[in-house]
Write an enzyme that holds these catalytic residues in place. Structure first.
Site, PDB file in Angstrom:
ATOM      1  CG  ASP A   1       9.661   1.184  12.357  1.00  0.00           C
ATOM      2  OD1 ASP A   1       9.958   1.786  11.297  1.00  0.00           O
ATOM      3  OD2 ASP A   1       8.842   0.247  12.399  1.00  0.00           O
TER       4      ASP A   1
ATOM      5  CG  ASP B   1      -0.207  -0.447   2.478  1.00  0.00           C
ATOM      6  OD1 ASP B   1       0.978  -0.071   2.641  1.00  0.00           O
ATOM      7  OD2 ASP B   1      -0.799  -1.163   3.297  1.00  0.00           O
TER       8      ASP B   1
ATOM      9  CG  ASP C   1       1.604   4.328   4.416  1.00  0.00           C
ATOM     10  OD1 ASP C   1       0.380   4.158   4.277  1.00  0.00           O
ATOM     11  OD2 ASP C   1       2.342   3.483   4.957  1.00  0.00           O
TER      12      ASP C   1
HETATM   13  P1  ATP Z   1       4.351  -3.015   5.256  1.00  0.00           P
HETATM   14  O1  ATP Z   1       4.942  -3.394   3.976  1.00  0.00           O
HETATM   15  O2  ATP Z   1       4.199  -4.146   6.194  1.00  0.00           O
HETATM   16  O3  ATP Z   1       3.129  -2.148   5.160  1.00  0.00           O
HETATM   17  P2  ATP Z   1       5.480  -0.605   6.334  1.00  0.00           P
HETATM   18  O4  ATP Z   1       6.903  -0.224   6.577  1.00  0.00           O
HETATM   19  O5  ATP Z   1       4.709   0.209   5.362  1.00  0.00           O
HETATM   20  O6  ATP Z   1       5.496  -2.126   5.943  1.00  0.00           O
HETATM   21  P3  ATP Z   1       3.423   0.099   8.191  1.00  0.00           P
HETATM   22  O7  ATP Z   1       3.001  -0.617   9.427  1.00  0.00           O
HETATM   23  O8  ATP Z   1       2.483   0.223   7.064  1.00  0.00           O
HETATM   24  O9  ATP Z   1       4.760  -0.612   7.728  1.00  0.00           O
HETATM   25  O10 ATP Z   1       3.896   1.534   8.665  1.00  0.00           O
HETATM   26  C1  ATP Z   1       4.228   2.578   7.757  1.00  0.00           C
HETATM   27  C2  ATP Z   1       5.432   3.359   8.258  1.00  0.00           C
HETATM   28  O11 ATP Z   1       5.126   3.971   9.521  1.00  0.00           O
HETATM   29  C3  ATP Z   1       6.665   2.516   8.536  1.00  0.00           C
HETATM   30  O12 ATP Z   1       7.439   2.330   7.386  1.00  0.00           O
HETATM   31  C4  ATP Z   1       7.389   3.331   9.589  1.00  0.00           C
HETATM   32  O13 ATP Z   1       8.100   4.389   9.003  1.00  0.00           O
HETATM   33  C5  ATP Z   1       6.237   3.932  10.391  1.00  0.00           C
HETATM   34  N1  ATP Z   1       5.886   3.080  11.541  1.00  0.00           N
HETATM   35  C6  ATP Z   1       4.944   2.113  11.576  1.00  0.00           C
HETATM   36  N2  ATP Z   1       4.859   1.532  12.788  1.00  0.00           N
HETATM   37  C7  ATP Z   1       5.771   2.153  13.555  1.00  0.00           C
HETATM   38  C8  ATP Z   1       6.168   2.030  14.917  1.00  0.00           C
HETATM   39  N3  ATP Z   1       5.608   1.113  15.714  1.00  0.00           N
HETATM   40  N4  ATP Z   1       7.136   2.852  15.366  1.00  0.00           N
HETATM   41  C9  ATP Z   1       7.698   3.793  14.567  1.00  0.00           C
HETATM   42  N5  ATP Z   1       7.372   3.940  13.276  1.00  0.00           N
HETATM   43  C10 ATP Z   1       6.427   3.156  12.765  1.00  0.00           C
HETATM   44 MG    MG Z   2       2.588   0.029   4.866  1.00  0.00          MG
END
Ligand code: ATP
Ligand code: MG
Length: 415
Positions: free
Chosen positions: A110, A32, A34
Site C-alpha cells: 500500500d 509483529d 512479517d
Molecule cells: P502494523 O504495525 O499495524 O502491523 P503493518 O504495516 O505491518 O502495520 P499489516 O496489516 O500487518 O500492517 O500488513 C503488513 C504489510 O502488508 C503492510 O506493511 C503492507 O506492506 C502490506 N499490506 C497490508 N494490508 C495491505 C493492503 N490493504 N493493501 C496493500 N498492502 C497491504
Molecule cells: Mg504487521
C-alpha cells in the site's frame, strides 16, 4: 532471524517486510514480524516444524516460536494483467492470489514506507518505491495512483489515517496525485467493505495506542462521520470531547499495559448517539431505563449493519449504558447489588469518564453546570463507597435522600 536464515540456507530468498522494518527503522518496537519469500507455502511449511498454512484467498504460513507467530508470505504478483476477473466493476480487488517476484511484491503493497525489505544478505534494505525518502520526510505516500489503489481496496484509506496517526506522519498531498484528494472522493467506498473487516479495522484504528491522534485525523479529514453515520447530532463540543477523552484513557491504559476491551471502546464511540436518542425517547413518556435500553438497541442495530460488533461485546455495551441510569439509584440494598455485578467496574469507569468530560466542557456546550455537578457528585460517591468500611458505607447510604428526587428533577428539567 531464524526464519530468514532457515529460508536462506534452503536457497530461498527471504526478507523481513512491512510494519516491522518500518518500525525498526523509526526506532519503534515492532508489533509483529512479517517475512516475504519466493518459497511457496508448501515449501515453507516443509522447513519449519511449528508451522501451518492458513488462509484460502491467499495462503500464508504461520511459524510459531513460543507465543510469537511469524507470518511468512510468498511474493505476490500483479493482479491486473490480462485477467480482469480479479477486479469488480467498481475497481475493487476480488482476488489477489498470483505469485510474483520481489519487485512485483513491493509494488502491490500500500504505502512506500510499508514496502521496505530487510535482508541478511549484506544486512541491507531493498527499497523499490523510495520508502526510505518518505520515512525521512515523515510522509505517507501511496504506491501508485491513490485513486486506483483506494478503489481496489477502500480499507487502505483507513490504513493511511492509522499510520499517519501512529507515526505522526503527514499524508502526502502536495503532488498532482494526492492521497487527500483521493480520500475525499472515494471515502463513500467504505460502504462496500465487509462489516466484519470494518470491525477489525476500527479496532486497529482505536486500540493501537494512538487512538487520540487517529480520531483527530478522522475528524479533520471528515471521515469519522462516514464511519459512524448517526442520525443524532453528536458533533457537539461535549460529545467530541467525550469520545476524545475516552480514547485518551484507552491510549493510557495500553501504554500501561492494562487490558482494554472493545466493548468499552464501542460503548464510548456510540454513547453520544445513544444518549441523544435516550433523551428523545424519554420525552415520549418512556421511563429513563426503558429509553436507554431501546436507544442502545437501536443504535447498535444501526451501526451493526456497517461494522459487525460481536455479540458478547454488544451485551457488555448495553450493560454499561443501562448502568449509567441505575448508578444514581443507591438507596437500601441497591448500592450493594450494583457493586456485586460483574459489569460494575466498567460501568463505574464509564461514569468517571462522563464526569471528567463534563467538568472540562461545562458551560461551553449542552452540558449544564448542574448536570456536571450531579455527575461529579455521583462519581465521587461511588469512588468513596468502594473503599469505605462497612460502617462508612452505612453512613453514606443514610445520608442519601430516601425518595428519588433526582429522577423527578431530571424529568421536570426536560419537560
Ligand atoms: P502494523 O504495525 O499495524 O502491523 P503493518 O504495516 O505491518 O502495520 P499489516 O496489516 O500487518 O500492517 O500488513 C503488513 C504489510 O502488508 C503492510 O506493511 C503492507 O506492506 C502490506 N499490506 C497490508 N494490508 C495491505 C493492503 N490493504 N493493501 C496493500 N498492502 C497491504
Ligand atoms: Mg504487521
Amino acid at each position: 532471524m531464524k526464519v530468514l536464515y532457515t529460508l536462506k540456507d534452503a536457497n530461498y530468498e527471504s526478507y523481513l517486510v512491512g510494519g516491522c522494518v518500518r518500525d525498526l527503522l523509526l526506532g519503534h518496537h515492532p508489533k509483529d514480524f512479517d517475512v516475504a519469500t519466493n518459497a511457496t507455502p508448501e515449501q515453507v511449511k516443509a522447513l519449519f516444524r511449528n508451522s501451518r498454512i492458513i488462509g484460502r484467498r491467499f495462503q500464508i504460513v504461520h511459524v510459531r516460536f513460543g507465543r510469537e507467530v511469524i507470518e511468512v508470505t510468498t511474493f505476490r504478483g500483479p493482479h491486473n494483467g490480462e485477467n480482469t476477473q480479479h477486479v469488480s466493476d467498481e475497481g475493487m480487488l476480488l482476488r489477489d492470489n498470483v505469485y510474483g517476484t520481489l519487485e512485483q511484491d513491493a509494488w502491490r503493497r500500500d504505502f512506500t514506507i510499508n514496502a521496505l525489505y530487510y535482508t541478511v544478505n549484506g544486512f541491507s534494505i531493498v527499497d523499490y518505491t523510495h520508502g526510505m525518502d518518505d520515512l525521512q520526510s515523515k510522509t505517507i505516500r501511496m504506491i501508485g495512483d491513490p485513486e486506483v489503489r483506494f478503489k481496489e481496496d477502500p480499507v487502505r484509506m483507513l490504513r493511511a489515517i492509522r499510520f499517519a496517526g501512529k507515526l505522526n506522519f503527514k499524508i502526502q498531498h502536495d503532488d498532482e496525485i494526492s492521497i487527500k484528494k483521493a480520500l475525499d472522493e472515494n471515502i463513500h467506498l467504505l460502504e462496500a467493505v465487509s462489516s466484519a473487516r470494518l470491525f477489525d479495522e476500527v479496532l486497529k484504528l482505536f486500540m493501537g495506542g494512538y487512538a487520540e491522534a487517529v480520531y483527530n485525523l478522522l475528524l479533520k479529514e471528515n471521515i469519522y462521520p462516514r464511519l459512524f453515520p448517526f442520525d443524532q447530532a453528536v458533533d457537539t463540543d461535549f460529545y467530541t470531547e467525550f469520545v476524545k477523552q475516552g480514547l485518551v484513557n484507552t491510549d493510557t491504559r495500553i501504554k500501561e499495559e492494562k487490558p482494554v476491551t472493545p466493548a468499552f471502546l464501542f460503548a464510548v464511540l456510540l454513547w453520544p448517539a445513544v444518549e441523544v436518542l435516550t433523551k428523545q425517547l424519554q420525552s415520549q413518556d418512556l421511563s429513563l431505563i426503558q429509553a436507554v435500553n431501546i436507544a442502545g438497541q437501536e443504535i447498535i442495530e444501526k451501526v451493526n449493519v456497517r461494522i459487525t460488533i460481536p455479540k458478547r461485546f454488544r451485551y457488555m455495551m448495553r450493560d454499561i449504558w443501562t448502568f449509567q441510569i441505575r448508578l444514581p439509584n443507591r438507596v437500601g440494598r441497591r448500592a450493594y447489588k450494583l457493586l456485586e455485578q460483574k459489569r460494575f467496574r466498567a460501568a463505574y469507569d464509564f461514569l468517571l469518564l462522563r464526569s471528567q468530560v463534563s467538568q472540562k466542557v461545562v458551560n461551553e456546550s449542552d452540558i449544564t453546570r448542574s448536570t456536571a455537578i450531579e455527575l461529579a457528585e455521583l462519581a465521587n460517591w461511588w469512588t468513596q463507597f468502594q473503599t469505605e468500611s462497612e460502617a462508612g458505607r452505612k453512613t453514606m447510604l443514610n445520608a442519601l435522600p430516601h425518595t428519588k428526587p433526582k429522577r423527578r428533577k431530571k424529568k421536570a428539567k426536560r419537560a
